[in-house]
Design a protein around this motif. Sequence first.
Motif, short mmCIF file in Angstrom:
data_model
loop_
_atom_site.label_atom_id
_atom_site.label_comp_id
_atom_site.label_asym_id
_atom_site.label_seq_id
_atom_site.Cartn_x
_atom_site.Cartn_y
_atom_site.Cartn_z
N VAL A 127 -1.16 -5.44 14.21
CA VAL A 127 -0.66 -4.45 13.63
C VAL A 127 0.42 -3.53 14.08
O VAL A 127 1.07 -3.02 13.31
CB VAL A 127 -2.22 -3.34 13.70
N ASN A 128 0.43 -3.60 15.31
CA ASN A 128 1.91 -2.85 15.93
C ASN A 128 3.11 -3.46 15.59
O ASN A 128 4.03 -2.76 15.63
CB ASN A 128 1.45 -2.65 17.43
N GLU A 129 2.92 -4.78 15.50
CA GLU A 129 4.13 -5.33 14.99
C GLU A 129 4.77 -5.13 13.56
O GLU A 129 5.93 -5.00 13.19
CB GLU A 129 4.11 -6.92 14.92
N VAL A 130 3.94 -4.77 12.75
CA VAL A 130 4.15 -4.83 11.29
C VAL A 130 3.92 -3.30 10.59
O VAL A 130 4.44 -2.99 9.31
CB VAL A 130 3.44 -5.86 10.41
N ILE A 131 3.21 -2.40 11.26
CA ILE A 131 2.73 -1.24 10.67
C ILE A 131 2.96 -0.04 11.72
O ILE A 131 2.86 -0.09 12.70
CB ILE A 131 1.35 -1.12 10.44
N ARG A 132 3.79 0.91 11.05
CA ARG A 132 4.04 2.09 11.87
C ARG A 132 3.38 3.54 11.23
O ARG A 132 3.05 3.35 10.03
CB ARG A 132 5.59 2.31 11.89
N VAL A 133 3.41 4.50 12.11
CA VAL A 133 2.83 5.71 11.58
C VAL A 133 3.87 6.26 10.57
O VAL A 133 5.06 6.13 10.67
CB VAL A 133 3.03 6.95 12.66
N GLY A 134 3.45 6.72 9.33
CA GLY A 134 4.28 7.27 8.44
C GLY A 134 4.64 5.87 6.96
O GLY A 134 5.02 6.16 5.91
N ASP A 135 4.00 4.80 7.27
CA ASP A 135 4.01 3.79 6.48
C ASP A 135 2.94 4.23 5.34
O ASP A 135 2.09 4.86 5.43
CB ASP A 135 3.57 2.63 6.85
N LEU A 136 3.36 3.83 4.06
CA LEU A 136 2.69 4.14 2.87
C LEU A 136 1.32 3.28 2.40
O LEU A 136 1.56 1.88 2.83
CB LEU A 136 3.61 4.05 1.57
N ILE A 137 0.22 3.65 1.95
CA ILE A 137 -0.57 3.15 1.77
C ILE A 137 -0.94 3.19 0.01
O ILE A 137 -1.27 4.18 -0.36
CB ILE A 137 -1.92 3.47 2.42
N SER A 138 -1.01 2.24 -0.74
CA SER A 138 -1.25 2.36 -2.09
C SER A 138 -2.53 1.74 -2.43
O SER A 138 -3.16 0.63 -1.88
CB SER A 138 -0.07 1.76 -2.76
N PHE A 139 -3.23 1.91 -3.62
CA PHE A 139 -4.39 1.31 -4.06
C PHE A 139 -3.91 -0.19 -4.69
O PHE A 139 -2.71 -0.29 -5.15
CB PHE A 139 -4.97 2.21 -5.23
N ALA A 140 -4.91 -0.84 -4.68
CA ALA A 140 -4.80 -2.49 -4.98
C ALA A 140 -5.61 -2.64 -6.27
O ALA A 140 -5.86 -3.93 -6.45
CB ALA A 140 -5.02 -3.26 -3.64
N GLN A 141 -6.30 -1.93 -6.85
CA GLN A 141 -7.31 -2.32 -7.84
C GLN A 141 -6.50 -2.81 -8.91
O GLN A 141 -5.40 -2.12 -9.53
CB GLN A 141 -7.74 -1.07 -8.52
N PRO A 142 -6.90 -4.02 -9.32
CA PRO A 142 -5.85 -4.69 -10.69
C PRO A 142 -6.44 -3.92 -12.11
O PRO A 142 -7.37 -3.55 -12.02
CB PRO A 142 -6.17 -6.11 -10.54
N PRO A 143 -5.31 -4.33 -12.91
CA PRO A 143 -5.76 -3.45 -14.14
C PRO A 143 -7.04 -4.35 -14.79
O PRO A 143 -7.10 -5.40 -14.67
CB PRO A 143 -4.37 -3.81 -15.00
N LEU A 144 -7.96 -3.57 -15.51
CA LEU A 144 -8.94 -4.24 -16.25
C LEU A 144 -8.97 -3.91 -17.79
O LEU A 144 -9.06 -2.61 -17.81
CB LEU A 144 -10.19 -3.85 -15.46
N GLU A 145 -8.93 -4.75 -18.58
CA GLU A 145 -9.12 -4.30 -19.76
C GLU A 145 -10.77 -4.38 -20.27
O GLU A 145 -11.58 -5.17 -19.90
CB GLU A 145 -8.55 -5.46 -20.94
N LEU A 146 -10.90 -3.12 -20.79
CA LEU A 146 -12.43 -2.75 -21.41
C LEU A 146 -12.43 -2.68 -22.66
O LEU A 146 -11.69 -3.09 -23.56
CB LEU A 146 -12.78 -1.57 -20.70
N GLY A 147 -13.82 -2.68 -23.21
CA GLY A 147 -13.93 -2.98 -24.61
C GLY A 147 -13.24 -1.69 -25.33
O GLY A 147 -13.05 -0.72 -24.68
N ASN A 148 -13.24 -1.65 -26.72
CA ASN A 148 -12.73 -0.61 -27.47
C ASN A 148 -11.36 -0.21 -27.13
O ASN A 148 -11.02 0.98 -27.08
CB ASN A 148 -13.59 0.54 -27.60
#
Length: 355
Positions: A148-169
């Motif tokens: 973790v210390n090699e690749v991530i630093r304080v201040g790095d961003l975190i985004s949601f990873a939920q993929p798009p999902l087509e629903l009915g209607n």
Amino acid sequence: MTSEIKDFLKDLISLPGLSGYESPARQRILHEWQPLVDEISTSPLGSLHALKRGSGDEPRPSILLAAHMDAIGMMVTEIVDGWLRFTQIGGIDPRILPGQQVVVHGRQDVPGIVVQPPAHLLPDEVSPRQTVEMKYLLVDTGLLPEQVNEVIRVGDLISFAQPPLELGNDLLAGHSLDNRASVAALTLCLRDLQRVRHIWDVWAVATVQEEITLGGGYTSPFSIRPDLAVAVDVTFARGPGGPSDYRTFPLGKGLTIGWGANIHPAFYRAIKETAERLDIPFHNEVMPAHSGTDAFAMQVTAEGIPTAVLSIPLRYMHTPVEIISLKDVQRTGHLLAQFIAGLQADFMEQMKWEE
């Protein structure tokens, strides 16, 4: 809606682009808009400005269509034995976070999961029967502390990873539909304008930082100085357990046209009359104070700009599973294009503030 536009929207909501860090979304929109406009550029703050020239005599009047492209998300605040503590960028309800898949944007993208410690490991003052505050939640990447210390630093961003999902209607679920659904509506508008004559210049603007500062909402109209401005955004759709009064609107039954202090009355009436003439379903949205959109900023820029608000109903706002109707996106884009096509050179002479 064409499959091409739907695929574009699904691509767009699969990208990060948090408030203040919109570059991934901006590059995708740039690629989509460039063939549809005459000029395209990026503002000093990072908003995307796309100009489609009208056919009227110069100097032509202009209208600015603004849809913010930034998304809510999180930022790393502390690294503890390989786990990540974080804070929010934009408004996030901590109740929806435990169990969410995320991506940490460090020196490389790292997948992770938001986790909640078991009740017996939380401070005594935290009741397991209540929502656990964000400061007690963690992101687990599965990596060892030294990794973790090699690749991530304080201040790095975190985004949601939920993929798009087509629903009915003809519904679509995913993160960042607030407000990239409106970017898709602007794209549809630009496509419609390829086939119709319009006198006015049209500025399509994907603004930055709406979720935190309204930065693009203030600076882009100040730079462009349009005669009219429209904020295209999302609004609250009716859903389970929510109110069914003036604050919410049925999903898939039409867009909304804002009415309130941020909206010029004559501009509102002109858009409303266009929707009625075209039989485009819509609802009046009462906005008694701040509209909660870029309209608040655009209206008071420079000497003041006559402003309107169009909104697409959306369920579960500011979650990774927001839901919109693709039909409402299409209706919004079509209404914008037809309104622009009907603008006459002397329209501003008829603009009087009369409630």
